[in-house]
Design a protein around this motif. Structure first.
Motif, PDB file in Angstrom:
ATOM      1  N   ILE A 112       0.805  -1.221   0.000  1.00 39.77           N
ATOM      2  CA  ILE A 112       0.000   0.000   0.000  1.00 39.77           C
ATOM      3  C   ILE A 112       0.841   1.275   0.000  1.00 39.77           C
ATOM      4  O   ILE A 112       0.321   2.335  -0.347  1.00 39.77           O
ATOM      5  CB  ILE A 112      -1.032   0.018   1.144  1.00 39.77           C
ATOM      6  N   HIS A 113       2.125   1.185   0.344  1.00 33.54           N
ATOM      7  CA  HIS A 113       2.971   2.380   0.260  1.00 33.54           C
ATOM      8  C   HIS A 113       3.634   2.515  -1.114  1.00 33.54           C
ATOM      9  O   HIS A 113       4.178   3.565  -1.441  1.00 33.54           O
ATOM     10  CB  HIS A 113       4.035   2.385   1.364  1.00 33.54           C
ATOM     11  N   ILE A 114       3.592   1.452  -1.916  1.00 26.94           N
ATOM     12  CA  ILE A 114       4.195   1.489  -3.267  1.00 26.94           C
ATOM     13  C   ILE A 114       3.081   1.362  -4.303  1.00 26.94           C
ATOM     14  O   ILE A 114       3.190   0.650  -5.296  1.00 26.94           O
ATOM     15  CB  ILE A 114       5.256   0.378  -3.433  1.00 26.94           C
ATOM     16  N   SER A 115       1.997   2.051  -4.049  1.00 22.54           N
ATOM     17  CA  SER A 115       0.852   2.072  -4.960  1.00 22.54           C
ATOM     18  C   SER A 115      -0.030   3.248  -4.572  1.00 22.54           C
ATOM     19  O   SER A 115       0.056   3.750  -3.442  1.00 22.54           O
ATOM     20  CB  SER A 115       0.061   0.754  -4.875  1.00 22.54           C
ATOM     21  N   PRO A 116      -0.890   3.695  -5.465  1.00 25.55           N
ATOM     22  CA  PRO A 116      -1.803   4.771  -5.108  1.00 25.55           C
ATOM     23  C   PRO A 116      -2.766   4.343  -4.001  1.00 25.55           C
ATOM     24  O   PRO A 116      -3.004   3.148  -3.790  1.00 25.55           O
ATOM     25  CB  PRO A 116      -2.550   5.046  -6.422  1.00 25.55           C
ATOM     26  N   TRP A 117      -3.346   5.303  -3.327  1.00 26.81           N
ATOM     27  CA  TRP A 117      -4.290   5.013  -2.239  1.00 26.81           C
ATOM     28  C   TRP A 117      -5.466   4.177  -2.737  1.00 26.81           C
ATOM     29  O   TRP A 117      -6.055   3.402  -1.971  1.00 26.81           O
ATOM     30  CB  TRP A 117      -4.770   6.317  -1.624  1.00 26.81           C
ATOM     31  N   ALA A 118      -5.789   4.293  -4.014  1.00 22.65           N
ATOM     32  CA  ALA A 118      -6.883   3.499  -4.576  1.00 22.65           C
ATOM     33  C   ALA A 118      -6.636   2.008  -4.415  1.00 22.65           C
ATOM     34  O   ALA A 118      -7.592   1.225  -4.314  1.00 22.65           O
ATOM     35  CB  ALA A 118      -7.079   3.835  -6.054  1.00 22.65           C
ATOM     36  N   ALA A 119      -5.380   1.597  -4.384  1.00 21.17           N
ATOM     37  CA  ALA A 119      -5.071   0.178  -4.185  1.00 21.17           C
ATOM     38  C   ALA A 119      -5.446  -0.254  -2.771  1.00 21.17           C
ATOM     39  O   ALA A 119      -5.969  -1.360  -2.558  1.00 21.17           O
ATOM     40  CB  ALA A 119      -3.595  -0.090  -4.450  1.00 21.17           C
ATOM     41  N   ALA A 120      -5.183   0.599  -1.788  1.00 22.64           N
ATOM     42  CA  ALA A 120      -5.590   0.291  -0.415  1.00 22.64           C
ATOM     43  C   ALA A 120      -7.114   0.260  -0.299  1.00 22.64           C
ATOM     44  O   ALA A 120      -7.675  -0.620   0.374  1.00 22.64           O
ATOM     45  CB  ALA A 120      -5.001   1.321   0.550  1.00 22.64           C
ATOM     46  N   GLU A 121      -7.773   1.183  -0.959  1.00 19.64           N
ATOM     47  CA  GLU A 121      -9.234   1.205  -0.933  1.00 19.64           C
ATOM     48  C   GLU A 121      -9.809  -0.071  -1.541  1.00 19.64           C
ATOM     49  O   GLU A 121     -10.744  -0.678  -1.000  1.00 19.64           O
ATOM     50  CB  GLU A 121      -9.748   2.428  -1.691  1.00 19.64           C
ATOM     51  N   GLY A 122      -9.251  -0.489  -2.670  1.00 16.64           N
ATOM     52  CA  GLY A 122      -9.719  -1.713  -3.303  1.00 16.64           C
ATOM     53  C   GLY A 122      -9.411  -2.939  -2.470  1.00 16.64           C
ATOM     54  O   GLY A 122     -10.220  -3.875  -2.387  1.00 16.64           O
ATOM     55  N   LEU A 123      -8.224  -2.946  -1.860  1.00 19.03           N
ATOM     56  CA  LEU A 123      -7.837  -4.074  -1.020  1.00 19.03           C
ATOM     57  C   LEU A 123      -8.837  -4.267   0.113  1.00 19.03           C
ATOM     58  O   LEU A 123      -9.286  -5.399   0.380  1.00 19.03           O
ATOM     59  CB  LEU A 123      -6.437  -3.836  -0.453  1.00 19.03           C
TER      60      LEU A 123
END
Length: 205
Positions: A112-123
């Motif tokens: 999640i720190h090596i991707s946009p926040w949208a990746a954390a939201e999707g996760l």
């Protein structure tokens, strides 16, 4: 298992350093049987290492990147582990397209720190949908914790990430916990790991 590996099977010094501490956490907290979905499995070293150490579990590695998927497949062919499934393409930021509809646990290492926040939201949205009550989502990586001084190495790492991509960077732990709660995922354990990392364990309520 790690000798004479094929050239397509990529290696990472970071994975070699952190795989044992991560496994020690997973070993005592993963279920006795079932499917573990690894999201953003990267080169696949953790998938191979954990599947070999936990033969009672079926390990499903996934990634969005074609090079990562090729590396995971090469590792799988090299090790021939019966409980390691072929890698699947999965975009963490788009949970509606995930190729898996159920998991007994989800593992996500250094994403999640090596991707946009949208990746954390999707996760979090995908984990909230796939996991049954009491099942766990494991996150590993560095975080910014309000009220706790950030290690100089993490400050430098955060600046480096943001220089590479302004959408990247270390995430605030309280923001991650708040996001998880929106998808019925409760932070149950915060575990200190080597090199100023944390393992966070969320469980579906």
């Amino acid at each position: 298992m790690f000798s004479q590996i094929p050239p397509e099977a990529k290696t990472s010094s970071a994975a070699a350093r952190n795989r044992d501490p991560i496994l020690s956490i997973l070993r005592s907290r993963l279920p006795s049987r079932g499917l573990v979905l690894e999201i953003a499995a990267g080169a696949g070293e953790h998938a191979v290492f954990n599947a070999a150490a936990l033969p009672h579990l079926t390990w499903q590695p996934t990634d969005q990147d074609s090079g990562a998927l090729a590396s995971i497949a090469a590792w799988r062919d090299h090790t021939t582990l019966p409980n390691l499934l072929p890698p699947l393409r999965l975009d963490a930021s788009d949970p509606d397209t995930w190729p898996v509809n159920q998991a007994d646990a989800i593992v996500n290492i250094n994403m999640i720190h090596i991707s946009p926040w949208a990746a954390a939201e999707g996760l979090m949205a995908g984990a909230g949908r796939l996991l049954g009550t009491g099942c766990a989502l494991f996150l590993y990586g560095p975080y910014i914790e309000p009220g706790i001084e950030i290690a100089p190495t993490n400050v430098a790492f955060d600046l480096d990430l943001k220089a590479r991509n302004p959408a990247w960077g270390l995430r605030r732990l309280d923001a991650v916990v708040e996001l998880a709660a929106k998808h019925h995922l409760e932070l149950c354990e915060r575990l200190t790991m080597p090199a100023n990392n944390l393992t966070l364990i969320f469980r579906r309520t």
